[in-house]
Design an enzyme around this catalytic site. Structure first.
Site, mmCIF file in Angstrom:
data_model
loop_
_atom_site.group_PDB
_atom_site.id
_atom_site.type_symbol
_atom_site.label_atom_id
_atom_site.label_comp_id
_atom_site.label_asym_id
_atom_site.label_seq_id
_atom_site.Cartn_x
_atom_site.Cartn_y
_atom_site.Cartn_z
ATOM 1 N N THR A 138 0.656 -1.144 -0.095
ATOM 2 C CA THR A 138 0.019 -0.041 -0.089
ATOM 3 C C THR A 138 0.846 1.270 -0.011
ATOM 4 O O THR A 138 0.632 2.346 -0.652
ATOM 5 C CB THR A 138 -0.796 0.007 1.060
ATOM 6 O OG1 THR A 138 -1.380 -1.446 1.300
ATOM 7 C CG2 THR A 138 -2.076 1.059 0.981
ATOM 8 N N ALA A 198 -1.052 -1.429 7.245
ATOM 9 C CA ALA A 198 -1.123 -2.371 8.316
ATOM 10 C C ALA A 198 -1.635 -3.633 7.950
ATOM 11 O O ALA A 198 -2.125 -3.767 6.901
ATOM 12 C CB ALA A 198 -2.099 -1.746 9.509
ATOM 13 N N ASP A 246 1.779 4.912 6.765
ATOM 14 C CA ASP A 246 2.035 3.647 6.724
ATOM 15 C C ASP A 246 0.830 2.814 6.530
ATOM 16 O O ASP A 246 -0.354 3.136 6.902
ATOM 17 C CB ASP A 246 2.869 3.099 8.145
ATOM 18 C CG ASP A 246 3.842 1.745 7.559
ATOM 19 O OD1 ASP A 246 3.786 1.408 6.785
ATOM 20 O OD2 ASP A 246 4.322 1.495 8.941
ATOM 21 N N GLU A 299 9.380 0.927 11.520
ATOM 22 C CA GLU A 299 7.860 1.379 11.521
ATOM 23 C C GLU A 299 7.527 2.077 13.055
ATOM 24 O O GLU A 299 7.028 2.978 13.125
ATOM 25 C CB GLU A 299 7.180 0.435 11.008
ATOM 26 C CG GLU A 299 7.310 0.040 9.614
ATOM 27 C CD GLU A 299 6.430 -1.207 9.191
ATOM 28 O OE1 GLU A 299 6.289 -1.396 7.932
ATOM 29 O OE2 GLU A 299 5.797 -1.881 9.988
ATOM 30 N N LYS A 305 1.091 -4.823 12.825
ATOM 31 C CA LYS A 305 2.100 -4.439 11.549
ATOM 32 C C LYS A 305 3.340 -5.378 11.552
ATOM 33 O O LYS A 305 3.598 -6.150 12.682
ATOM 34 C CB LYS A 305 2.445 -2.953 11.895
ATOM 35 C CG LYS A 305 1.217 -2.129 11.446
ATOM 36 C CD LYS A 305 1.774 -0.649 11.494
ATOM 37 C CE LYS A 305 3.127 -0.273 10.776
ATOM 38 N NZ LYS A 305 2.840 -0.854 9.369
ATOM 39 N N GLY A 306 3.927 -5.580 10.468
ATOM 40 C CA GLY A 306 5.029 -6.171 10.406
ATOM 41 C C GLY A 306 4.921 -7.489 9.599
ATOM 42 O O GLY A 306 6.157 -8.011 9.151
HETATM 43 C C1 5RP Z 1 5.488 -3.960 6.933
HETATM 44 C C2 5RP Z 1 3.898 -3.732 7.593
HETATM 45 C C3 5RP Z 1 2.897 -3.239 6.316
HETATM 46 O O1 5RP Z 1 2.401 -1.975 6.505
HETATM 47 C C4 5RP Z 1 1.899 -4.433 6.338
HETATM 48 O O2 5RP Z 1 2.522 -5.770 6.218
HETATM 49 C C5 5RP Z 1 0.935 -4.145 5.333
HETATM 50 O O3 5RP Z 1 1.429 -4.360 4.090
HETATM 51 P P1 5RP Z 1 0.461 -4.192 2.771
HETATM 52 O O4 5RP Z 1 0.329 -2.755 2.636
HETATM 53 O O5 5RP Z 1 1.452 -4.938 1.765
HETATM 54 O O6 5RP Z 1 -0.667 -5.031 2.878
HETATM 55 O O7 5RP Z 1 3.804 -3.591 8.469
HETATM 56 O O8 5RP Z 1 6.240 -4.371 7.902
#
Ligand code: 5RP
Length: 221
Positions: free
Chosen positions: A31, A83, A81, A103, A94-95
């Site tokens: 995202t 999530a 960011d 983050e 997150k992570g």
């Molecule tokens: C990375 C994160 C990301 O924000 C989380 O995994 C969401 O990712 P995406 O936007 O690909 O769904 O915490 O460590």
């Protein structure tokens, strides 16, 4: 509508919160990648960025954005960011992308944290998504035993070394009805660098993209 389009809607709405000339905190994930590409597409000028991962730094630099060290940036106005899960109180897991430690640092250093997600990330209660925990490699087994004692089932994320040189345990089965308490308990356990619960400092604003458009939710509302 595809999940990518829903992410794009959220990312587009987040652009409205960015002031040209800001030093902007930038997260990690698919995202956020869309958000970074949009910043460039819309020719948003920034003084600099502080990034939460090597991957985001590379993408930002590829688009010509300056990436600076947090130590020289001070307090940031805004952090954007994604999530893996968000609850109605804007507490997050997150992570999933492995960047949770940086983050959490950049979120803490920012006055406002705007989180961008597609609607699949919104849950009533955190815990369906396996909770990522970054661990110092030598403490991996000890931390895993602690997590089992707490009722969790930890799984080592294969082939993953974080930007900080650590490993990640993805944990299912933990009771997360009081995420602030679990975050605090895990944070103080030796060997754990960061737990992917963003509950003490959750998001201030959650922008949810879906086929219907964009829904913006505020912490405490
Ligand atoms: C990375 C994160 C990301 O924000 C989380 O995994 C969401 O990712 P995406 O936007 O690909 O769904 O915490 O460590």
């Amino acid at each position: 509508m595809s999940q990518d389009n829903a992410k794009r809607r959220a990312a587009e709405a987040a652009i409205e919160h960015v002031n040209g000339g800001d030093v902007l905190g930038v997260g990690t994930g698919s995202t956020v990648n869309i958000f970074i590409d949009l910043l460039a597409e819309k020719r948003i000028r920034l003084e600099a960025t502080v990034s939460s991962s090597d991957a985001s730094s590379e993408r930002l630099e590829r688009h010509g954005y300056k990436v600076v060290d947090l130590n020289s940036a001070g307090t940031l106005d805004l952090y954007i960011d994604g999530a893996d899960e968000a609850d109605p109180h804007l507490r997050l897991i997150k992570g999933g992308g492995g960047a949770l430690t940086r983050e959490k640092i950049v979120a803490e250093a920012s006055r406002r944290f705007v989180c961008i997600v597609d609607e699949s990330k919104c849950v009533k209660r955190l815990g369906e998504f396996p909770l990522p925990i970054e661990v110092i490699p030598m403490a991996r087994s000890m931390v895993a035993r602690k997590l089992v004692a707490m009722g969790g089932q930890p799984k080592l994320r294969e082939g993953c070394t974080t930007d900080n040189g650590n490993v990640i345990l993805d944990v299912t089965g933990l009771e997360l009805t009081d995420p602030i308490k679990v975050e605090a308990e895990l944070n103080q356990f030796p060997g754990i660098v960061t737990v992917g619960l963003f509950a003490r400092r959750g998001a201030d604003l959650l922008i949810v993209g879906s086929a219907d458009g964009v829904d913006t939710r505020r912490a405490g509302s």
